[in-house]
Every structure is written in structure tokens, then in C-alpha cells.
Design an enzyme around this catalytic site. Structure first.
Site, mmCIF file in Angstrom:
data_model
loop_
_atom_site.group_PDB
_atom_site.id
_atom_site.type_symbol
_atom_site.label_atom_id
_atom_site.label_comp_id
_atom_site.label_asym_id
_atom_site.label_seq_id
_atom_site.Cartn_x
_atom_site.Cartn_y
_atom_site.Cartn_z
ATOM 1 C CB CYS A 190 -0.968 -0.051 1.101
ATOM 2 S SG CYS A 190 -2.160 -1.441 1.125
ATOM 3 C CB CYS A 215 2.317 10.302 7.371
ATOM 4 S SG CYS A 215 2.642 9.922 5.729
#
Ligand code: FES
Length: 277
Positions: free
Chosen positions: A35, A106
Site C-alpha cells: 500500500c 502518515c
């Protein structure tokens, strides 16, 4: 080209605590290399105090993923597990001086990996963790509805694009976008319902009562030469003082309970009680 803060650049170029602790007390991994982002976190924890004595990470990902992981390890060292568990993705982004919105996923990866590691230390099965339950909505990135709803709620998201920025869902083939839209609409409707039912703060009550007095109550009382004024609020007790003809009127108690109080209950909050002072 993304705009990165100096702190993001620093933690990307000079990442702290890179590597893997030997025989860690806790470890966790989220994401997958397929991913595009993956983070492995290992922790050394003092068993008596539950203080995180050391933290190391290995990340596969972009500059934001590396900087988020690096700053996370700095943020959690010296904290107890309970303190560390309170760290949100927004805290991680804020500690970096901000992240481009498109890279917020993130910071979410950092928060989720930390939660998993703490659960791992406490022997909580990942399947038992409420944040990991749920049906897969985005097959490209393996993102569940639970994760999407959590990101919407905790970050006040309002568009499908924002969901993609924070979770990556929808950022591949795009086949899940209709489902993302449905989840978003449900969450926004729920948010609106919750806001409508939220109890008023004292400041909100004062503002609404003064508005009700000025626009509805006093225009009626002035027709008989009187008026009223808000003096104070204690909890749900509203203290009102009559002025002009109302202040000396024998029927002022009837006006208070038969007109002023019902109007304030109707226009502000049905739990309020109005008393004269
Ligand atoms: S299924 Fe979500 S982007 Fe492909």
C-alpha cells in the site's frame, strides 16, 4: 510539490530512533509495503512504572511517514503508557509544525501503530480493539468503516477528499468512493444531531435569553408600560427583574410565570425556571 516545515525536513533527513529494539516489551506494525506506507514500532517498557524507556521505528514510506514516526518516538519516550495512549494524530502533526493535508494519513499511521503496540503490551488482542473492527470499505488500502468513521469524527472531516488524505481510502482505483460518500453523509447527519441536542453553555443561555427578552418578551410588556431585564443565571435558575409599570404591578407574578417563563422555556431551554428578584 509538498510544502514541508523545517521540523518535518529535519526529522526526515536526520530521523531519530531508527531501528528495532532487541527483545522488545511491545511491538506493532501497521500499513503494508504494497500500500506504500508501513511502520513498525518496538518499545522498551519499565514493568513497574509502565514508562516507555526506549522506542525505535522502521518505516517504509514518504518523507512525512518517516518524520511522523521519528517525532512519535521522541514524543513517547519518558511517558507512561496511559499518557502515550492519549497522543492523537493531530498531536503528531502539530509537533511537526504541521503536515500537508494530503499527508495526514502518515500521522494517523503513527497513532494507530502506537495504540497497537500498547495493546500488544497489555495482551489485548487486535481483534478485540474497537478501532480495528469493522468491514473493509476500501479494498485497495484495506481501510475499514470503523477507521474511516474515527478519522471523520476526530478530525472533523467534511469531504471525501479529506477522508482520502487522512486514511488513504479512495486514493487507488476509486471504486469505494460511493461508500465513502455514504459514510460521510451518515457521520455529518449524526454530528448535526449531536450539536442540536448539546446542552447550552451558560454564555449561550445568557445570549439566547437576552435575545428572547429583547425581541419577544419586552415588546409585549412595553405595550402595558413595563419591561424586564436578565439579572443573573445560576444553573437552570434565571433571575429576572421587572422595570416600569411591571415592577409595581400586583399581577407581575402571573406575568412572570404565565408569560415570561413559558416564553423563555420555549425559545431557550425547556429546563429553565424563571424567578423574579
Ligand atoms: S477500493 Fe478504495 S481506492 Fe480502490
Amino acid at each position: 510539490m509538498w510544502e514541508y516545515t523545517d521540523k518535518v525536513k529535519d526529522h526526515f533527513i536526520n530521523p531519530r530512533n531508527v531501528g528495532e529494539i532487541e527483545n522488545p516489551d511491545a511491538e506493532a506494525m501497521t500499513g503494508s509495503i504494497v500500500c506504500g506506507d508501513a511502520l513498525k514500532l518496538t518499545l522498551k517498557i519499565n514493568k513497574d512504572t509502565e514508562v516507555i524507556e526506549d522506542a525505535k521505528f522502521q518505516t517504509f514510506g514518504c518523507a512525512s511517514a518517516i518524520a511522523s514516526s521519528s517525532i512519535l518516538t521522541e514524543m513517547i519516550k519518558g511517558k507512561t503508557l496511559d499518557e502515550a495512549k492519549k497522543i492523537t494524530n493531530k498531536d503528531i502533526a502539530m509537533e511537526l509544525g504541521g503536515l500537508p493535508e494530503e499527508k495526514m494519513h502518515c500521522s494517523v499511521m503513527g497513532m494507530e501503530t502506537l495504540e497497537k503496540a500498547i495493546n500488544n503490551y497489555r495482551g489485548i488482542n487486535v481483534e478485540e480493539d474497537e478501532h480495528d473492527e469493522g468491514a473493509i470499505i476500501c479494498k485497495c488500502f484495506g481501510v475499514t468503516d470503523t477507521k474511516i468513521k474515527r478519522a471523520i469524527r476526530e478530525n472533523n472531516l467534511t469531504t471525501v477528499d479529506e477522508i482520502t488524505f487522512y486514511t488513504k481510502a479512495g486514493g487507488g482505483c476509486g471504486a469505494c468512493k460511493v461508500k465513502l460518500e455514504d459514510i460521510l453523509n451518515e457521520e455529518l447527519a449524526e454530528r448535526e444531531r449531536a450539536q442540536k441536542n448539546a446542552p447550552l453553555t451558560t454564555v449561550q443561555k445568557i445570549k439566547k435569553i437576552e435575545e428572547a427578552i429583547e425581541t419577544v418578551i419586552n415588546p409585549m410588556l412595553k405595550m402595558d408600560g413595563g419591561s424586564c431585564k436578565l439579572i443573573d443565571i445560576e444553573g437552570n435558575i434565571v433571575k429576572i427583574s421587572f422595570k416600569g409599570a411591571c415592577s409595581s404591578c400586583m399581577a407581575s407574578k402571573n406575568t412572570l410565570k404565565g408569560f415570561v417563563e413559558p416564553k423563555i422555556k420555549e425559545l431557550v431551554d425547556k429546563n429553565l425556571e424563571v424567578v423574579g428578584v
